[in-house]
Enzyme design. Sequence first.
Site, PDB file in Angstrom:
ATOM      1  N   ASP A 114     -15.539  -3.903  -1.422  1.00 42.84           N
ATOM      2  CA  ASP A 114     -15.137  -3.752  -0.012  1.00 42.84           C
ATOM      3  C   ASP A 114     -15.206  -5.110   0.686  1.00 42.84           C
ATOM      4  O   ASP A 114     -14.346  -5.458   1.496  1.00 42.84           O
ATOM      5  CB  ASP A 114     -16.057  -2.764   0.723  1.00 42.84           C
ATOM      6  CG  ASP A 114     -15.526  -1.337   0.692  1.00 42.84           C
ATOM      7  OD1 ASP A 114     -14.901  -0.968  -0.316  1.00 42.84           O
ATOM      8  OD2 ASP A 114     -15.738  -0.594   1.674  1.00 42.84           O
ATOM      9  N   ASP A 155     -19.158  -1.462  -6.075  1.00 44.08           N
ATOM     10  CA  ASP A 155     -18.590  -0.695  -4.964  1.00 44.08           C
ATOM     11  C   ASP A 155     -18.700  -1.498  -3.667  1.00 44.08           C
ATOM     12  O   ASP A 155     -17.738  -1.661  -2.906  1.00 44.08           O
ATOM     13  CB  ASP A 155     -19.352   0.638  -4.848  1.00 44.08           C
ATOM     14  CG  ASP A 155     -18.674   1.612  -3.899  1.00 44.08           C
ATOM     15  OD1 ASP A 155     -17.526   1.355  -3.499  1.00 44.08           O
ATOM     16  OD2 ASP A 155     -19.305   2.623  -3.554  1.00 44.08           O
ATOM     17  N   TYR A 182     -24.999   6.165  -9.167  1.00 43.14           N
ATOM     18  CA  TYR A 182     -23.888   7.053  -8.855  1.00 43.14           C
ATOM     19  C   TYR A 182     -23.766   8.239  -9.811  1.00 43.14           C
ATOM     20  O   TYR A 182     -22.888   9.082  -9.648  1.00 43.14           O
ATOM     21  CB  TYR A 182     -22.564   6.272  -8.827  1.00 43.14           C
ATOM     22  CG  TYR A 182     -22.389   5.416  -7.577  1.00 43.14           C
ATOM     23  CD1 TYR A 182     -23.470   5.089  -6.784  1.00 43.14           C
ATOM     24  CD2 TYR A 182     -21.147   4.946  -7.205  1.00 43.14           C
ATOM     25  CE1 TYR A 182     -23.326   4.299  -5.660  1.00 43.14           C
ATOM     26  CE2 TYR A 182     -20.989   4.159  -6.074  1.00 43.14           C
ATOM     27  CZ  TYR A 182     -22.081   3.836  -5.303  1.00 43.14           C
ATOM     28  OH  TYR A 182     -21.938   3.060  -4.186  1.00 43.14           O
ATOM     29  N   LYS A 217     -29.369  -8.090 -10.480  1.00 42.38           N
ATOM     30  CA  LYS A 217     -30.597  -8.394  -9.730  1.00 42.38           C
ATOM     31  C   LYS A 217     -31.765  -8.214 -10.699  1.00 42.38           C
ATOM     32  O   LYS A 217     -32.695  -7.433 -10.449  1.00 42.38           O
ATOM     33  CB  LYS A 217     -30.681  -7.444  -8.523  1.00 42.38           C
ATOM     34  CG  LYS A 217     -31.751  -7.799  -7.518  1.00 42.38           C
ATOM     35  CD  LYS A 217     -31.440  -9.002  -6.663  1.00 42.38           C
ATOM     36  CE  LYS A 217     -32.566  -9.292  -5.691  1.00 42.38           C
ATOM     37  NZ  LYS A 217     -32.417 -10.542  -4.958  1.00 42.38           N
ATOM     38  N   ASP A 236     -27.289 -10.683  -4.133  1.00 40.59           N
ATOM     39  CA  ASP A 236     -27.347 -11.153  -2.742  1.00 40.59           C
ATOM     40  C   ASP A 236     -26.661 -12.513  -2.600  1.00 40.59           C
ATOM     41  O   ASP A 236     -25.922 -12.759  -1.633  1.00 40.59           O
ATOM     42  CB  ASP A 236     -28.798 -11.193  -2.221  1.00 40.59           C
ATOM     43  CG  ASP A 236     -29.796 -11.722  -3.246  1.00 40.59           C
ATOM     44  OD1 ASP A 236     -29.396 -11.972  -4.402  1.00 40.59           O
ATOM     45  OD2 ASP A 236     -30.980 -11.884  -2.897  1.00 40.59           O
TER      46      ASP A 236
END
Length: 340
Positions: free
Chosen positions: A233, A229, A125, A172, A205
């Site tokens: 959600d 982010d 980002y 990850k 994941d």
Amino acid sequence: MTSYSAAMITGDGIGPEISDALVTVLDAVRDSLGVGITISKHDAGDAALKDTGSALPPGTLDAIKSSDVCLKAPVGESAKDVIVYLRQELDLYANIRPARSFPGMPYLRDDVDLVIVRENTEDVYTGAEIDMGDSGVALRPISDRASARIAHCAFKEAQRRNGKQRVTCVHKSNVMRTTDGIFSRACRRVASEYPGIEFDEMYVDACAMNLIRAPQEFDVIVTTNMFGDILSDESAQVVGGLGMAPAANIGDDAALFEPVHGAAFDIANTQSANPSSFILSAKMMLEWLGQTRNDNKCTEAASRLGSAVYQTVADGIKTRDIGGDQTTLEFAKHVASRLS
Ligand code: ATP
């Protein structure tokens, strides 16, 4: 009466509607709870870009810097030039996104109480992308300094919440060995300084799956910018949707409070947006003022405001997104009336 200044960005899409709703509630916080938040409204976002040529006009930035806090409604396509810029400019390194069950929501578990602590200044980002014609490259800066800083924030949040006393580091590192290797090692090192808090790790994941399978098992999740982010959600939807999801962006010298969601252009100007996301962001603002200014009145007001939203929803008063028929402003008035 204690009083604080807040620069309010009213934003795009549903932004102006949920801003008006929040002002109604903050008037009641002042009148009923004795904590005054003096609001000054400022433009930023797509409309500001069209009118002034800048998505974040200098006057808006000055107002944010000279106020105690910033309350920011969502902006549209220019989000990168507003919120991503502000996070870096004001070094708002911690993005705190709680997800807590509310009563009577569609499709949710009623026992979720977790918070995502998202690193806010690094990762893809930062916008360091290289355009190479028919291909592109995005750089993913991750530093030990920023990773350790957000890890401390997560452990302090676990202590403050007094919940399950657990921090889960989500990464990850089996694939992104360098960047997520740095992040996970920093979190492990910081964990050793908080022996009273349990620490575990999860690949992103697996975390996405477990947030659906058993969200009630999480307490504090600490993760990098983009993973945070996306996962926030998801966790918002688990507890009733984006309309109920608040967020805080915290630095050492400044703080900005905003809903998790975007400008929701599909429902703009219909008075059907749920203002809870912004009202609960203001609750986080009052908590932060209480902590940083040592002001018990703010802490008490935050708790009363959270209870008022909870009680409104428990009484079956809801906006359309969560199965009700109240308008944005009607819902806010019901919350305000539960403060007196
Ligand atoms: P961004 O990428 O800027 O976060 P987005 O493209 O993910 O934005 P949102 O604007 O967050 O999209 O909206 C996603 C969906 O959630 C839309 O259908 C929108 O109407 C709904 N939504 C978002 N916020 C609210 C709200 N406060 N009340 C009701 N519905 C909402």
